[in-house]
Scaffold this active site. Structure first.
Site, short mmCIF file in Angstrom:
data_model
loop_
_atom_site.label_atom_id
_atom_site.label_comp_id
_atom_site.label_asym_id
_atom_site.label_seq_id
_atom_site.Cartn_x
_atom_site.Cartn_y
_atom_site.Cartn_z
N PHE A 28 -6.64 -7.28 -5.96
CA PHE A 28 -6.90 -5.86 -6.91
C PHE A 28 -5.57 -6.11 -7.29
CE2 PHE A 28 -5.82 -2.10 -7.83
CZ PHE A 28 -7.24 -1.31 -8.62
N LYS A 39 4.18 1.69 -9.54
CA LYS A 39 3.54 2.11 -7.92
C LYS A 39 5.27 2.75 -8.04
CE LYS A 39 -0.65 2.25 -6.93
NZ LYS A 39 -1.31 0.06 -6.74
N ASP A 45 1.49 -10.46 -7.33
CA ASP A 45 2.13 -8.56 -7.60
C ASP A 45 2.69 -7.87 -6.56
OD1 ASP A 45 0.55 -6.02 -7.70
OD2 ASP A 45 -1.66 -6.85 -7.80
#
Ligand SMILES: *Cc1c(COP(=O)(O)O)cnc(C)c1O
Length: 377
Positions: A123, A237, A208
């Protein structure tokens, strides 16, 4: 727009591991905005940083340097060992930037190589290019046509990667722990093998760390636990502790953007950067990450006991990014029942429950979570 199925509750307040709705009902939060609030809800460090910054300067324009952006870039560079930083506003935007950066690098250094190897169940975000890079089966037919140039292979399978590499491959892109995919860590052999393959085949390794970075695993970055160094790193985040902040980071060698190649109106604004500086200063303070590691092993122990008591399938994950594995597909039911009991958890896969609490979650809050989860089960 109806982009999410939401319960009726309207959230109005938060503090630490607790969220409160407009009726005064309190929820124990082990989701924390999807691992965003690394210091919990409304932490004093971020409140102070933003209060001070909002009175000084909000946005001079991305055409200028500002003091907060410089300080934050320095913290990112020092902690990661990489050289160049571009700030942005979401993880997807950081990854979109990584894809562009790699393609430019391939044009300059590898005869226009432009294809990526990414992973099943990976993702990377919700822009068209990052959706194309993601390996979510439900997205295969959504918003066609996708951005071309992504070859997807099974995760933790080095042979599959090796046989997918061609002269056109410019980069391999992965999460060190597949978060949305169900909390699946890359094995050590896999990550070290990818580093080796990337170097051998003159590809970039893009890691990532939007979900795994900023102390989540007990290290500032998960990549360091593998003893490897990526060419490109993306953060999101936790770096903003709840506010929209993300970063595209690269080695000097891969840093090929020239003026005009990449930008954005809000990118590097001092208001968000001030929050990022506060996050770094907190997680780098003496003992902070040691405590995260201790708390994480306590969480693992408690989840393992719960799993044994209910005949479940144990735990998976690293640090404070963990999953409890169910023997069947009742994840959504468990999450719904937990909400009724005032516990926020999530189910990235039908047979897994994910926990991504505040990095400052206490043992008594973990006990309380286990108690409520025990009732649900
Ligand atoms: C959440 C996430 C993203 C996307 O970040 P947004 O800020 O939602 O755009 C990208 N990669 C990973 C690994 C993520 O967990």
């Amino acid at each position: 727009m109806k982009t999410a199925v939401r319960p009726d509750a309207v959230m109005v307040k938060g503090e630490g591991s607790w969220l409160e709705d407009s009726t005064g009902r309190r929820y124990l939060d082990f989701v924390q905005g999807w691992a965003v609030n690394c210091l919990g809800h409304t932490p004093i460090e971020i409140r102070n940083a933003i209060h001070a910054q909002v009175d000084r300067l909000i946005n001079p324009s991305p055409a200028f340097y500002n003091d907060q952006m410089i300080q934050l870039a320095d913290l990112v560079a020092k902690t990661s060992g990489l050289d160049s930083v571009f700030f942005c506003n979401s993880g997807a935007e950081a990854n979109e930037g990584a894809i562009k950066l790699a393609r430019k690098w391939g044009r300059i250094n590898k005869n226009g190589a432009h294809r990526f190897i990414t992973f099943e169940n990976g993702f990377h975000g919700r822009t068209l290019a990052t959706m194309s890079a993601s390996g979510k089966p439900q997205w295969d037919q959504l918003f066609e046509p996708k951005v071309p140039g992504f070859t997807k292979v099974p995760f933790n399978n080095l042979l599959a990667v090796e046989s997918a590499i061609t002269d056109d491959t410019v980069a391999i892109m992965l999460e060190p722990i597949q978060g949305e995919g169900g909390v699946i860590p890359a094995s050590h052999e896999f990550m070290m093998g990818l580093r080796k393959l990337s170097t051998q085949h003159q590809c970039l390794l893009i890691v990532d760390e939007v979900q795994s970075g900023i102390g989540r695993t007990g290290s500032v970055y998960a990549f360091s636990e593998y003893g490897i160094q990526p060419d490109i790193l993306t953060l999101g985040k936790g770096i903003g502790g709840g506010v929209p902040l993300a970063a595209l980071v690269s080695t000097a060698q891969a840093s090929v953007f020239e003026p005009g190649d990449q930008g954005g109106t809000y990118n590097g604004n001092p208001l968000m950067a001030a929050a990022g500086v506060a996050v770094f200063e907190t997680i780098l303070s003496p003992g902070f990450l040691d405590t995260v590691r201790l708390t994480a092993s306590y969480l693992t122990d408690q989840l393992t006991q719960l799993s044994d008591a209910h005949g479940l399938r144990g735990t998976r994950g690293t640090g404070l990014l963990q999953a409890l594995l169910l023997p069947d597909d009742r994840g959504a039911d468990v999450v719904a029942r937990a909400l009724e009991l005032g516990l926020l958890i999530n189910s990235p896969r039908p047979n897994a429950i994910r926990f991504m609490p505040s990095l400052r979650v206490s043992r008594s809050e973990i006990d309380e979570m286990i108690d409520r989860l025990n009732q649900c089960l």
